[in-house]
Design a protein around this motif. Structure first.
Motif, PDB file in Angstrom:
ATOM      1  N   ALA A   1       0.826  -1.206   0.000  1.00 45.49           N
ATOM      2  CA  ALA A   1       0.000   0.000   0.000  1.00 45.49           C
ATOM      3  C   ALA A   1       0.863   1.260   0.000  1.00 45.49           C
ATOM      4  O   ALA A   1       0.570   2.242  -0.695  1.00 45.49           O
ATOM      5  N   GLU A   2       1.947   1.244   0.777  1.00 46.36           N
ATOM      6  CA  GLU A   2       2.842   2.405   0.840  1.00 46.36           C
ATOM      7  C   GLU A   2       3.471   2.671  -0.524  1.00 46.36           C
ATOM      8  O   GLU A   2       3.541   3.817  -0.973  1.00 46.36           O
ATOM      9  N   ARG A   3       3.926   1.599  -1.195  1.00 44.00           N
ATOM     10  CA  ARG A   3       4.528   1.755  -2.522  1.00 44.00           C
ATOM     11  C   ARG A   3       3.507   2.268  -3.529  1.00 44.00           C
ATOM     12  O   ARG A   3       3.787   3.138  -4.340  1.00 44.00           O
ATOM     13  N   ALA A   4       2.295   1.699  -3.469  1.00 44.51           N
ATOM     14  CA  ALA A   4       1.267   2.085  -4.429  1.00 44.51           C
ATOM     15  C   ALA A   4       0.856   3.540  -4.249  1.00 44.51           C
ATOM     16  O   ALA A   4       0.614   4.270  -5.223  1.00 44.51           O
ATOM     17  N   ALA A   5       0.781   3.980  -2.987  1.00 49.25           N
ATOM     18  CA  ALA A   5       0.340   5.349  -2.710  1.00 49.25           C
ATOM     19  C   ALA A   5       1.341   6.386  -3.201  1.00 49.25           C
ATOM     20  O   ALA A   5       0.960   7.532  -3.496  1.00 49.25           O
ATOM     21  N   GLU A   6       2.619   5.998  -3.333  1.00 46.19           N
ATOM     22  CA  GLU A   6       3.641   6.958  -3.764  1.00 46.19           C
ATOM     23  C   GLU A   6       3.356   7.526  -5.152  1.00 46.19           C
ATOM     24  O   GLU A   6       3.647   8.687  -5.423  1.00 46.19           O
ATOM     25  N   GLY A   7       2.802   6.709  -6.043  1.00 45.59           N
ATOM     26  CA  GLY A   7       2.568   7.187  -7.406  1.00 45.59           C
ATOM     27  C   GLY A   7       1.109   7.403  -7.728  1.00 45.59           C
ATOM     28  O   GLY A   7       0.760   7.577  -8.898  1.00 45.59           O
TER      29      GLY A   7
END
Length: 715
Positions: A639-645
């Motif tokens: 979720a953290e990675r996905a939210a970055e972009g």
């Protein structure tokens, strides 16, 4: 139209029909009044004529024509001839398995003078099952829900559908066997409002499946099922127990008579039948006697008998490694969902091999006898569940939010609004929320690595997908593009299972280095559709993977490796992994933390000793630890990675979903936790699709370059 449920098994198959008035399914009789039909195809030659045999008559004729008796063909469905499973089958099965004609790479079977695909042979069995059902019901059977092992890959599911279509059946749905069994069990004795977390232990004749799912019965008494996870082994089942006894018989012939009958097809067929009898005997008795008069003839024509005693203790020792393998898979499946045996309310034993005393006693010891349900026949529950679904799934629902009109199973577009029904969900009294299996993706080039697996649909993604999932790549300087589609979770593409190939050629007016968008979508029956487009042009190719093309050879390893860059990347990932352990400490189980720490220690040793050949593998291993192997912590990292972009709006939705998951976890509410996890997974998949976020950060901006074929393969 009459629909039935079909349990298309490796060893036996069965049919069930739903009685709407009684709200229950019943097994339909086959020949001889039994509720099952042997999954066997044979050929009888008499008076210069050949006659195909199906079911019990094929079994009865088998000793006279062992090379023309086809059993366990389900294990070959949708597989290439060079597949390791097919190679094993060629060693162990009595009939001839050959490569397909005209460079067709799929495994084929010789039956008499004909060469058939496994789907063609399965169609003969399905046609017989449908005919038996029509006779029993007094009306023509035209539609079916057909079960497959949960770990069947895309090509195997496609072959099952092809077999049904060849048999003249319309497939309402392909359903996983453990899910069907859970539907039958939950509908048997549960009341409105009842909730369960069910583990299905499905050990059939040729395959082993585990499924974990949440189930609830709504106010109207209809079951709603949320599949959480499944795993399994496509070459592990009761047939392997039988073959262990056959090896015991062969060893005794070598010891007592100095002969090796392992190449005598007739002997092997008879020995297997006696092995099955001995296995069943040992479920009740401590000793089984195996007697086969004139079992084998020497070169001089002298008949040799088999007279053996097999104790239960000996048999248990033979099969102990196989039973232990099933429990290792059970434990791994639970760990991936952050579950323990205490979190399971019901354990459902499915498949004839679960009658084996060693099997059910091992399962009872692991979960507790009180959780193992024995109120439904292990041989019938898959068929009964398929029958319930055949009667309670009424079609597909238009996916357009403003429409939602029910449509017939066979419809391709909504009769109300005209929307495509390719990925429309099924509708009916029984609710199914399913997930995919291994990741689906393609091979690409990243830097000096020419065989990188780029997942497009991650494992355990809820389906049908609300929208296609897309990744972008850079085309190579070759105009001919070959895109092999793989299913699996190995970071090296060629070590996964190739499901087929998409081939296309860039028109002259398109720059070879253009961005190519590759999107995947599953139909309601988890059949993959691939769409390839070139950004900024009108070039679009939509297709399903072509399975008749030769498999893609793995690229030759590069002579030079950028060890400096790989070392920097591994060091970076190690630091990132340590931060991950600290950030998500509260949501990482002790056994998960131990595994990650072991992998970190292994990576440090590789750096200390300059083991450059291990850098790439360990980098992928640590990323897999963070993104897939640590349960809730992995979901939060994704979720953290996905939210970055992601867009600000989508980022807000992801953060809110994370908060709700943490709240449900803190409250210890498993049903709410499962629901919130599914919502988070959907949002993450949407963000990754929109932002083209790579699984492993690299210096390339996209998923990498599309891999150049080593040579053009003729179509």
């Amino acid at each position: 139209m009459r629909a039935v449920g079909i349990d298309l098994g490796t060893t036996n198959s069965a049919v069930a029909a739903y009685d709407a008035a009684r709200g229950e399914a019943r097994m339909l009789p086959a020949e001889g009044g039994r509720t099952w039909t042997p999954s066997v195809i044979g050929l009888r030659r008499a008076d210069g004529k050949e006659k195909q045999l199906v079911g019990e008559v094929a079994v009865n004729w088998a000793a006279r024509a062992p090379r023309d008796t086809i059993f366990s063909v389900k294990r070959l469905m949708g597989r290439h001839f060079d597949d390791e499973v097919v190679a094993k089958a060629r060693e162990r099965l009595n009939y001839r398995i050959v490569r397909g004609p005209q460079d067709d790479p799929r495994a084929h079977v010789e039956l008499g003078d004909e060469t058939c695909t496994p789907a063609q042979l399965s169609a003969l069995l399905l046609r017989q099952l449908a005919a038996n059902a029509s006779r029993s019901l007094g009306e023509e059977v035209t539609h079916a829900v057909i079960t497959v092992p949960a770990y069947f890959l895309d090509a195997q599911r496609a072959a099952t559908r092809e077999a049904a279509e060849r048999a003249g059946l319309h497939v309402k749905k392909i359903i996983d066997e453990p899910t069907a069994a859970a539907v039958a069990f939950f509908g048997l004795d549960k009341n409105p409002g009842d909730r369960s977390r069910i583990l299905v232990y499905d050990l059939g004749g040729g395959t082993f499946d585990i499924s974990v799912l949440n189930a609830v019965k709504d106010a109207e008494g209809h079951g709603q099922f949320h599949i959480l996870q499944y795993s399994g082994d496509n070459w592990l089942g009761g047939d392997d127990f039988d073959l262990a006894i056959v090896e015991y018989i062969i060893a005794s012939m070598k010891r007592e008579h100095g002969v090796d009958p392992s190449h005598d097809k007739g002997f092997l067929m008879t020995a297997k039948a006696k092995a099955e009898q001995a296995k069943r005997t040992l479920n009740e008795d401590t000793v089984a006697y195996i007697v086969i008069p004139a079992a084998y003839r020497t070169g001089e024509g002298r008949p040799l008998d088999v007279e053996l005693v097999l104790t239960r203790e000996q048999f248990d020792k033979m099969i102990e490694p196989m039973v232990r393998r099933t429990m290792e898979l059970v434990e791994r499946t639970l760990e991936e969902q952050d579950l323990t045996p205490d979190d399971i309310s019901d354990v459902l034993l499915v498949g004839g091999a679960t009658y084996t005393r060693k099997v059910y006693e091992t399962v009872e010891s692991h979960f507790g006898r009180e959780k193992v349900r024995r109120n439904i026949n292990p041989m019938e529950c898959v068929g009964l569940g398929a029958g319930i679904l055949a009667g309670t799934l009424h079609g597909v629902e238009c996916p357009e939010p403003a429409c939602r009109r029910p449509n017939d199973d066979a419809a391709s577009r909504c009769t109300e609004c005209g929307a495509s029904l390719v990925n429309a969900p099924v509708f009916g009294e029984t609710g199914l929320n399913e997930v995919t299996g291994p990741s689906m993706g393609i091979a690409a080039v990243r830097g000096n690595r020419r065989d990188v697996f780029v997942p497009i649909i991650p494992r355990n993604t809820p389906y049908p997908l609300p929208e296609p999932q897309q990744r972008s790549f850079e085309a190579t300087d070759s105009r001919f593009i070959r895109v092999p589609v793989y299913e699996g979770d190995d970071p090296v593409a060629s070590r996964n299972a190739e499901q087929g190939v998409i081939e296309f050629e860039l028109p002259e007016e398109i720059d070879p280095h253009s961005r190519v968008d590759v999107s995947f979508n599953y139909t309601v029956n988890r059949t993959i559709n691939v769409r390839i487009s070139v950004a900024g042009t009108d070039m679009v190719k939509v297709d399903t993977p072509r399975r008749q093309l030769p498999p893609t050879p793995a690229p030759e390893p590069t002579q030079e490796t950028d060890n400096g860059w790989n070392e920097q990347l591994l060091s970076y990932v190690m630091g990132h992994t340590e931060e991950f352990l600290q950030s998500y400490e509260a949501h990482i189980e002790p056994n998960q933390r131990m595994k990650v720490n072991r992998d970190l220690e292994q990576a440090q040793r590789a750096l200390d000793h300059g083991e450059t050949g291990e850098y790439e593998r360990l980098t992928g291993l640590l990323y897999d630890d963070m993104l897939h192997q640590c349960g809730l912590a992995s979901k939060f990292a994704q979720a953290e990675r996905a939210a970055e972009g992601a867009s600000p709006e989508l980022t807000g939705l992801i953060n809110e979903a994370v908060r709700l998951v943490k709240e449900a976890h803190a409250r210890g509410n498993p049903e709410q936790l499962s629901q919130q996890e599914r919502n988070l997974t959907t949002l993450v998949a949407r963000a990754l699709t929109e932002a083209n976020v790579a699984e492993v950060p690299t210096e390339e901006g996209f998923g990498g370059e599309l891999r150049i074929p080593d040579h053009r393969l003729d179509t």
